[in-house]
Write an enzyme that holds these catalytic residues in place. Structure first.
Site, PDB file in Angstrom:
ATOM      1  N   ALA A 136       0.817  -1.214   0.000  1.00 32.92           N
ATOM      2  CA  ALA A 136       0.000   0.000   0.000  1.00 32.92           C
ATOM      3  C   ALA A 136       0.851   1.265   0.000  1.00 32.92           C
ATOM      4  O   ALA A 136       0.526   2.248  -0.680  1.00 32.92           O
ATOM      5  CB  ALA A 136      -0.937  -0.002   1.208  1.00 32.92           C
ATOM      6  N   ASP A 137       1.956   1.247   0.743  1.00 30.86           N
ATOM      7  CA  ASP A 137       2.809   2.428   0.815  1.00 30.86           C
ATOM      8  C   ASP A 137       3.247   2.897  -0.570  1.00 30.86           C
ATOM      9  O   ASP A 137       3.399   4.090  -0.841  1.00 30.86           O
ATOM     10  CB  ASP A 137       4.066   2.135   1.641  1.00 30.86           C
ATOM     11  CG  ASP A 137       3.802   1.353   2.914  1.00 30.86           C
ATOM     12  OD1 ASP A 137       2.843   0.572   2.938  1.00 30.86           O
ATOM     13  OD2 ASP A 137       4.586   1.494   3.871  1.00 30.86           O
ATOM     14  N   GLY A 138       3.471   1.902  -1.460  1.00 30.62           N
ATOM     15  CA  GLY A 138       3.977   2.219  -2.786  1.00 30.62           C
ATOM     16  C   GLY A 138       3.073   3.129  -3.586  1.00 30.62           C
ATOM     17  O   GLY A 138       3.528   3.836  -4.491  1.00 30.62           O
ATOM     18  N   TYR A 169       1.505   5.754  -2.488  1.00 31.43           N
ATOM     19  CA  TYR A 169       1.899   7.132  -2.193  1.00 31.43           C
ATOM     20  C   TYR A 169       3.286   7.422  -2.730  1.00 31.43           C
ATOM     21  O   TYR A 169       3.555   8.509  -3.235  1.00 31.43           O
ATOM     22  CB  TYR A 169       1.884   7.389  -0.690  1.00 31.43           C
ATOM     23  CG  TYR A 169       2.271   8.813  -0.316  1.00 31.43           C
ATOM     24  CD1 TYR A 169       1.308   9.808  -0.276  1.00 31.43           C
ATOM     25  CD2 TYR A 169       3.590   9.163  -0.023  1.00 31.43           C
ATOM     26  CE1 TYR A 169       1.648  11.114   0.055  1.00 31.43           C
ATOM     27  CE2 TYR A 169       3.943  10.457   0.306  1.00 31.43           C
ATOM     28  CZ  TYR A 169       2.968  11.437   0.348  1.00 31.43           C
ATOM     29  OH  TYR A 169       3.308  12.732   0.663  1.00 31.43           O
ATOM     30  N   MET A 170       4.165   6.434  -2.629  1.00 26.07           N
ATOM     31  CA  MET A 170       5.548   6.659  -3.029  1.00 26.07           C
ATOM     32  C   MET A 170       5.666   7.027  -4.508  1.00 26.07           C
ATOM     33  O   MET A 170       6.435   7.911  -4.873  1.00 26.07           O
ATOM     34  CB  MET A 170       6.399   5.410  -2.759  1.00 26.07           C
ATOM     35  CG  MET A 170       6.312   4.842  -1.356  1.00 26.07           C
ATOM     36  SD  MET A 170       6.812   6.030  -0.113  1.00 26.07           S
ATOM     37  CE  MET A 170       6.243   5.216   1.378  1.00 26.07           C
TER      38      MET A 170
END
Length: 982
Positions: free
Chosen positions: A763-765, A767-768
Site C-alpha cells: 500500500a505504501d507504494g 503514495y511513493m
C-alpha cells in the site's frame, strides 16, 4: 499615506476605555497582543500565540521592540519594530527596521528599511534598535526615531521623517540625542506633556536604568535630567510611557531583563514615579513593548478576532485557588495562596473578582499575617471561604493555613476587610494521627441538612461539623475519612444529585504528577467509596502542563454547570525548575463534567481555558464560524507549520539518504514551502537532493535493478527509492534544470518499458510512486506515464483492495481471513491506508481532466473517505488497526495526518462535501494540534517504521519520525488553503 492625509482634521477616535499592549517575548521574536480594561490587568490575546509572524515581514526572521501609535486624525495605526533575529545574527548585525500600518488593528501591511544598504554614510552601522514613531504637528509628518551604533562606538538616538505612505524614510537619519557622558543610550520613548517633549531612554552606567531628557522641540536639542527613574536596583531596559484613560496619571513600564519580569510605575509629573507592584497582573511574560489606549469597539474587534487566553486566569504566581460565587454581589471571587516565595514562605492573602470567570480584577490584600494575625507570621497557605446569610445579613467565613495551623477570619463583604478570630481553630493532629500537617481547610454546607462542615489534612483526611457560629467545631464530631493511599492533601467536597463527592490531591505539590482524585459518600462524614477510575485531572505533557492539583469547584448558580479551578506548574518554565516548581504555580479554570451515571469525566487541562459565562462575550470571527470548531486562524496555522518545520530542520541539519522515510518528509516540506514561501525550506530540500545526486538508489547497472523490498543501490525499481522523485520534480518546476529530473526519467521510463505491472505490491507504494507518474507527465507530456499509472494501480487493487470495506490491506499477506486482528476482525493498518488516501489526492491534483480513468480514481478516493470517517475515534485520531481499536489502542499521528490532508484536500477541491466531511477533518486537526504537537514543535505519537499495527507497541508523545512530520506538514498546509477559502 497620501499627503492630504496629514492635514489636521476632526479626529475619528472614539473615547478610549481600554488598552492594547503590543510586545515580543523572550521565546519568540514576533509581535504579540494583550488587552486590558483598566490599564493594570492584562490578558494575552490569541491563546498567548503570536499575532504577527516575522517570516513575511522581516529580513532576518525576527522582530522585536514593537511600538504602536494611533495616527493624529484617528484613521490609521502605525507600528514600527526592530528587524532582528538574535539566534541567527547575534547582537551586532542588526541593520534595519520594519514599518507597519493598519486601519483596523487586525490587518497589517509592512515594509522593511535597511539603514546600512540604503544610506552609504551608515555602512559601518551594526545596531539599529527599538524604533518608535511620533507625530510632529510642526511639519505635519511622522517622525521615526531609534538608537544606532557604528563600529564599537556608543549607541546614539537618530531620527528621520517617514514618507507620505509610511513605507520609507524621506531622508538620511540625523542625530537626535547622545549621552552627554559619552556612554550608550538606547530604547528611546518620547512623550509630549504640557508643551514639553520628554525623551525617556536607557543609558549604560550605574544601575543600567532609565533617564530622561527634555526639549520644547521634537527634534531637540534635549537636555538630560541626571537621575535614574526606575524603582528597582536591578538593571532595566525598554521603558515605555502611556497616559491612563480619564486620568492625569502616567504609567512608565520597563523590562527588568535580568529577573524575567516587567514593572509598572505611576506618576503625575513624569518625574516622580511610584512602583505599582502587585497592582499589576499579566498572564504572559512580555519583553520590550508599548501600550496604546483603545476604544470599546476596538477592544471588541480585537478580542473577537483573537480571543483572550483563558489559562492562567491570573497574572503572576498563585496557587491553591478557592472559588466563591457571592449572592450578595452576583460576582465570582478567587482566594488563592500568593505564590512565588521560596519554600512557600508567603505571609499574606489576596482576592480577585470577576463577572465572567475570564476577566479578573485584583481586589488587593485581604489578610496579612504580620499585621492581622497574632498567632502565626508565615506560611500563608490554602484558604477557603463560605458565604452565610445570618439574621438577614451576609457574612463571609475565611479559613486559612498559617504557621501549619488553621485559623478563621470573618468579613461582611467578599472583598473584606477580614478580621481574624484571634486564635487557631485547629493547631493539633486529630486523635490517632501522628503524621502529616494541620493544613488545607475546606468548608462545605450540606444542602440537605443545612449544616456546615470543615475538612482538612495532609497525609490524612479529617472532617468535623462546624457549630452555628462557624468559628468552632462541634465537640466529638471529628472523623478520619482518608479514602486510600493516594490521598495527600487539598480536600474539596461538593454535592450533586444526591451524592457527596470528596476530592483530593495526590502526590507532592513539587511533583509533575500532582493530580486530583475523587471518592463518593452518602453523608458529609460518611464512608467513602473510591471508584475504579477516579482521576479528575492530571498532567498533560503533550501541552506542557504539569502539576495540576489543589483545586476547588464552582457550580454556576441554578445550573448543572461545573468548573474546576486548580493550579499547575508555571508554563512553560515550571517543568525545568525542579522542586522550585512547587512554589512557582499559576491558577487555571477548565470545565468539569459528569457522565450519565454521575461519574466525573477526567478533565483535560488546557491553555485555552473556558468561555466567559457572563458579561462581555467576544464572538468568533467569520472565518472561525465557517471553520466549525477550528480555533486557529490561517496565521496561527502558518505559525504552527513554522514551529514544527524549524524544529525538525534544526534537529536534523545533516541530510540523509533518498530512501522513503526521508523522502516522505520532503514531500511535506515542499508543501509547507508552497504555502509559506520560506526559501530556507526549499533550500533544505534542494541540498538534500544535491546530497543524493538527484537519484534514489544509485546503481547504473540496469541488469541488476530490482523491485522487491531492499535498501541497497540495486533496488532502483523499488518504490521506496522512487518517492524522492516527487520532490525532485517539484524543485524542477520551481527552477527548471534538466539534471534535476534526468535520473527520475531514466528510471521510470526504463520501468515503463519492461512489460511488468506488479511494481506496487504494498500500500505504501501507491503514495511513493503514483504522484511521481503524474508529476512527470505534467513536465514531459508523455502519456505513457498515465497509462502505466493505471496499469500498476489496477494490479495493486487486484491484490490488496477490499471491495466490501473500500479500504486497502497493507499487502497481500494481510488480506482477511488469512490474517486477522486480535479480535478476529479485518486488519486495516491506518498508515497504510493513509499512504493510499493521500496518494490519491496527490494524483487527482495533477491528473488531467481528460484522463480516461479519472472517474475511477475519484470513485476510489470518495469511497475511501466515506469508509474512513466511520472509523475515526471520538478524539479525532485513527487507531493503528482501524477496525479493531483494541488491537493496538491509542492515538497514532502519521495515518491520522495523511487522512487529515486527504480530507481537507477533497473539501478544498470540491470532491468531498463540506457538510459531510468537515467535522471529521476538524476533529482530526484538533487531535494533531492539541495532542500530537508538543510545545517544542516536535510531533509525537508517530508509530515507528513498520508495516502493521503491533499489539503492545509503545507509541507516545516522544515517538517521532521524519515521515510523520512530513504528513503533519501536508495536513497543516492543506488546512491553510481551507482557511484561505473562508
Amino acid at each position: 499615506m497620501p499627503a492630504q492625509a496629514q492635514v489636521p482634521r476632526k479626529s475619528r477616535t472614539a473615547a478610549a476605555t481600554a488598552y492594547l499592549f503590543v510586545y515580543f517575548t523572550g521565546r519568540d521574536e514576533s509581535v504579540y497582543f494583550a488587552t486590558s480594561e483598566d490599564g493594570y490587568n492584562y490578558k494575552a490575546l490569541n491563546n498567548n500565540q503570536r499575532i504577527i509572524s516575522p517570516d513575511s515581514i522581516s529580513s532576518t526572521g525576527g522582530v522585536r521592540d514593537p511600538h504602536i501609535l494611533r495616527s493624529h486624525d484617528g484613521s490609521k495605526f502605525f507600528m514600527v519594530a526592530t528587524d532582528m533575529n538574535v539566534a541567527k545574527n547575534g547582537w551586532t548585525a542588526n541593520h534595519g527596521m520594519v514599518l507597519m500600518q493598519s486601519s483596523d488593528l487586525l490587518n497589517w501591511s509592512s515594509t522593511r528599511i535597511n539603514i546600512v544598504t540604503t544610506y552609504n554614510q551608515f555602512h559601518e552601522v551594526n545596531r539599529v534598535w527599538a524604533p518608535q514613531t511620533i507625530y510632529d504637528p510642526r511639519v505635519r509628518k511622522y517622525m521615526i526615531y531609534w538608537s544606532m551604533r557604528s563600529g564599537n562606538g556608543a549607541d546614539k538616538i537618530y531620527y528621520a521623517y517617514a514618507n507620505d505612505s509610511f513605507t520609507g524614510l524621506e531622508a538620511a537619519p540625523e542625530l537626535l540625542f547622545a549621552n552627554p557622558a559619552g556612554g550608550s543610550c538606547i530604547d528611546g520613548d518620547i512623550i509630549l506633556k504640557d508643551g514639553v517633549y520628554h525623551l525617556f531612554y536607557k543609558t549604560e552606567g550605574d544601575g543600567n536604568g532609565i533617564k530622561q531628557a527634555t526639549s520644547g522641540s521634537l527634534t531637540g536639542p534635549f537636555k538630560q535630567e541626571d537621575r535614574y527613574l526606575q524603582q528597582t536596583k536591578d538593571p532595566v531596559e525598554g521603558s515605555s510611557v502611556f497616559k491612563l484613560n480619564e486620568s492625569d496619571k502616567y504609567i512608565m513600564m520597563y523590562d527588568v531583563y535580568t529577573k524575567g519580569r516587567y514593572e509598572f510605575t505611576e506618576s503625575s509629573n513624569l518625574v516622580d514615579f511610584k512602583l505599582l507592584g502587585n497592582k499589576i497582573s499579566m498572564n504572559f511574560k512580555p519583553r520590550h513593548g508599548t501600550i496604546l489606549p483603545i476604544s470599546g469597539n476596538e477592544l471588541h474587534r480585537l478580542q473577537a478576532r483573537w480571543p483572550r487566553s483563558g489559562n492562567p486566569v491570573l497574572g503572576g504566581f498563585f496557587a491553591d485557588p478557592e472559588i466563591l460565587y457571592a449572592e450578595k454581589t452576583g460576582k465570582y471571587y478567587l482566594y488563592p495562596t500568593s505564590n512565588g516565595f521560596k519554600n512557600w514562605s508567603g505571609d499574606r492573602f489576596r482576592v480577585f473578582s470577576s463577572e465572567d470567570l475570564i476577566n479578573w480584577t485584583d481586589g488587593g490584600e485581604i489578610l496579612s499575617l504580620p499585621a492581622d494575625v497574632s498567632w502565626a507570621k508565615t506560611n500563608a497557605w490554602a484558604p477557603c471561604i463560605i458565604e452565610k446569610k445570618i439574621n438577614g445579613a451576609y457574612k463571609y467565613f475565611y479559613y486559612f493555613t498559617a504557621g501549619k495551623k488553621i485559623g478563621v477570619a470573618v468579613a461582611d463583604d467578599p472583598l473584606g476587610p477580614f478580621r481574624d478570630s484571634g486564635k487557631p481553630l485547629l493547631d493539633a493532629h486529630p486523635e490517632g494521627i501522628r503524621h502529616g500537617q494541620v493544613i488545607d481547610p475546606d468548608v462545605f454546607t450540606d444542602p440537605i441538612s443545612g449544616k456546615s462542615y470543615l475538612y482538612w489534612g495532609n497525609g490524612y483526611m479529617a472532617g468535623a461539623e462546624l457549630n452555628d457560629d462557624m468559628v468552632s467545631l462541634k465537640p466529638g464530631s471529628i472523623k478520619i475519612l482518608t479514602p486510600d493511599s493516594t490521598y495527600n492533601e487539598g480536600t474539596y467536597v461538593i454535592f450533586r444529585n444526591g451524592k457527596y463527592y470528596f476530592m483530593w490531591s495526590e502526590n507532592d505539590t513539587r511533583s509533575e504528577d500532582y493530580r486530583v482524585r475523587y471518592a463518593i459518600a452518602d453523608q458529609p462524614l460518611g464512608r467513602l467509596t473510591v471508584p475504579a477510575n477516579n482521576l479528575v485531572i492530571a498532567k498533560r505533557p503533550a501541552a506542557g502542563i504539569y502539576g495540576t492539583g489543589h483545586h476547588s469547584v464552582l457550580q454556576v448558580p441554578g445550573k448543572d454547570e461545573w468548573y474546576i479551578v486548580y493550579h499547575r506548574f508555571q508554563y512553560p518554565d515550571g517543568i525545568k525548575m525542579g522542586t522550585a516548581a512547587g512554589f512557582n504555580r499559576e491558577v487555571c479554570i477548565d470545565k468539569l463534567e459528569f457522565t450519565a451515571d454521575g461519574s466525573i469525566l477526567p478533565v483535560i487541562p488546557t491553555h485555552e481555558g473556558i468561555k466567559p459565562i457572563a458579561g462581555f462575550k467576544p464572538g468568533p470571527s467569520p472565518a472561525q464560524k465557517s471553520a466549525s470548531s477550528i480555533k486557529e486562524s490561517k496565521a496561527d496555522v502558518l505559525n504552527i507549520i513554522t514551529r514544527v518545520n524549524d524544529h525538525w530542520q534544526a534537529a536534523n541539519p545533516q541530510h540523509g539518504r533518498a530512501f522513503w522515510d526521508n523522502a516522505a518528509y520532503h514531500t511535506g516540506n515542499m508543501e509547507a514551502f508552497s504555502v509559506t514561501k520560506n526559501e530556507k525550506w526549499r533550500q533544505y530540500s534542494e541540498a538534500w537532493a544535491e546530497h543524493n545526486q538527484w537519484k534514489g538508489a544509485r546503481s547504473d547497472e540496469r541488469s541488476n535493478w530490482k523491485y522487491n523490498y531492499g535498501e541497497t543501490d540495486d533496488h532502483v525499481l523499488f518504490g521506496d527509492w522512487q518517492i524522492c522523485f516527487q520532490t525532485y520534480a517539484d524543485l524542477y518546476q520551481l527552477q527548471p534544470a534538466d539534471h534535476k529530473i534526468a535520473r527520475a526519467r531514466e528510471v521510470m521510463e526504463y520501468q515503463m518499458g519492461t512489460g511488468a505491472n506488479d511494481y506496487w505490491w504494498w500500500a505504501d507504494g501507491l503514495y511513493m510512486v503514483m504522484p511521481v507518474m503524474t508529476k512527470l507527465y505534467r513536465i514531459t507530456g508523455n502519456k505513457t506515464y498515465l497509462d502505466k499509472l493505471y496499469e500498476y494501480f489496477s494490479y495493486a487493487n487486484s491484490i490488496m483492495y477490499d471491495r466490501e470495506a473500500k479500504l486497502y490491506y497493507r499487502d497481500a499477506k494481510y488480506v482477511y481471513p488469512t490474517h486477522k486482528s486480535v479480535n478476529g476482525k479485518k486488519d486495516f493498518w491506518a498508515r497504510g491506508d493513509g499512504w493510499v488516501f493521500a496518494g490519491l489526492a496527490k494524483v487527482l491534483k495533477d491528473l488531467p481532466e481528460s484522463d480516461s480513468h479519472r472517474k475511477e480514481y475519484i470513485k476510489k478516493y470518495r469511497e475511501m473517505a466515506k469508509a474512513l470517517v466511520k472509523l475515526q475515534q471520538p478524539e479525532g485520531y485513527w487507531t493503528r488497526s482501524m477496525m479493531d481499536p483494541q488491537h493496538a489502542p491509542g492515538p497514532e499521528t502519521s495515518g491520522t495526518a495523511f487522512f487529515t490532508y486527504g480530507l481537507f484536500w477533497g473539501i478544498n477541491n470540491g470532491y468531498l462535501s463540506k457538510k459531510a466531511y468537515l467535522p471529521a477533518a476538524v476533529k482530526a486537526w484538533n487531535y494533531l494540534v492539541n495532542t500530537a504537537l508538543q510545545p517544542s514543535g516536535r510531533i509525537g505519537y508517530i508509530q515507528p517504521i513498520g508495516e502493521k499495527a503491533i499489539p503492545g507497541q509503545v507509541v507516545d508523545a516522544n515517538s517521532t519520525s521524519n515521515f510523520g512530520v512530513g504528513a503533519f506538514l501536508l495536513a497543516a498546509s492543506e488546512l491553510t488553503r481551507f482557511l484561505d477559502k473562508q
